[in-house]
Design an enzyme around this catalytic site. Structure first.
Site, short mmCIF file in Angstrom:
data_model
loop_
_atom_site.label_atom_id
_atom_site.label_comp_id
_atom_site.label_asym_id
_atom_site.label_seq_id
_atom_site.Cartn_x
_atom_site.Cartn_y
_atom_site.Cartn_z
N CYS A 209 -5.07 0.63 6.48
CA CYS A 209 -5.34 2.07 6.24
C CYS A 209 -6.59 2.40 5.97
O CYS A 209 -7.19 3.50 6.18
CB CYS A 209 -4.04 2.72 5.80
SG CYS A 209 -3.93 2.60 3.87
N CYS B 97 0.82 -1.02 -0.08
CA CYS B 97 0.10 -0.13 0.03
C CYS B 97 0.79 1.17 0.08
O CYS B 97 2.00 1.34 0.59
CB CYS B 97 -1.01 -0.06 1.18
SG CYS B 97 -1.98 1.63 1.41
N CYS C 251 0.56 2.96 3.78
CA CYS C 251 0.75 2.51 4.98
C CYS C 251 1.91 1.32 4.82
O CYS C 251 2.36 0.79 5.96
CB CYS C 251 -0.43 2.15 5.75
SG CYS C 251 -1.11 0.44 5.15
N CYS D 295 -7.29 -1.36 1.61
CA CYS D 295 -6.21 -1.79 2.38
C CYS D 295 -6.87 -2.05 3.62
O CYS D 295 -7.49 -1.08 4.22
CB CYS D 295 -5.27 -0.73 2.40
SG CYS D 295 -3.87 -0.97 3.68
N CYS E 169 -8.49 -5.32 -10.05
CA CYS E 169 -8.13 -4.07 -10.83
C CYS E 169 -7.52 -2.92 -9.96
O CYS E 169 -8.47 -2.41 -9.42
CB CYS E 169 -9.25 -3.79 -11.90
SG CYS E 169 -8.79 -2.66 -12.97
#
Length: 160
Positions: free
Chosen positions: A129, A78, A81, A126, A149
């Site tokens: 976060c 991510c 984070c 995510c 995607c």
């Protein structure tokens, strides 16, 4: 063939769906208290385009992510984070213009229902976060049949 009337009707339907509560919300709530930040705090941490994708559910233009060509072994994390999200082993070329994966790492992501376009899609975020990553579709390859995607701006690549 799409005529002007059909375009107007579909645009009005999408606008109505957004007005009725199916529209943009902020990113999903963060599971990790260290990432329950205010919009101002997120803006300080992230570049404007990354902020727009992760925190405002924007979508980058197709074909613009350098991660489309990333072929090395490693992990996609991510951009907000650094939570590990996808293994390079599950990445494939979908032809859509966005990095695509047939599976996320176990427990790394969560999903919500997205109705912003006037129909339901599965939004992926995510888990740590709450940042918006992209969407999951049922047109991917085996073994899962899923296509995650994902906006390249939502990811960073960490080579193995």
């Amino acid at each position: 063939m799409i005529d002007r009337r059909m375009l107007l009707v579909s645009g009005a339907a999408a606008a109505g769906a957004m007005w009725l509560g199916g529209g943009a919300s902020a990113a999903s709530p963060a599971a990790d208290p260290r990432f329950r930040l205010s919009p101002a705090e997120w803006r300080k941490r992230l570049k404007p385009a990354v902020y727009a994708v992760l925190r405002e559910e924007d979508t980058e233009r197709p074909g613009t992510s350098p991660l489309l060509k990333e072929k090395r072994a490693g992990t996609f994390v991510c951009a907000g984070c650094a939570q590990p999200l996808f293994s390079s082993r599950t990445k494939y070329e979908s032809g859509t213009g966005w990095p695509s994966f047939w599976a996320a790492l176990p427990g790394a992501t969560g999903t919500t229902t997205d109705r912003k376009l006037g129909f339901e899609r599965v939004e992926e975020h995510c888990r740590r976060c709450g940042g918006h990553l992209g969407h999951i579709f049922d047109d991917g390859p085996k073994p899962t049949g899923k296509r995650h995607c994902i906006n390249g701006l939502a990811l960073r690549f960490v080579p193995a």
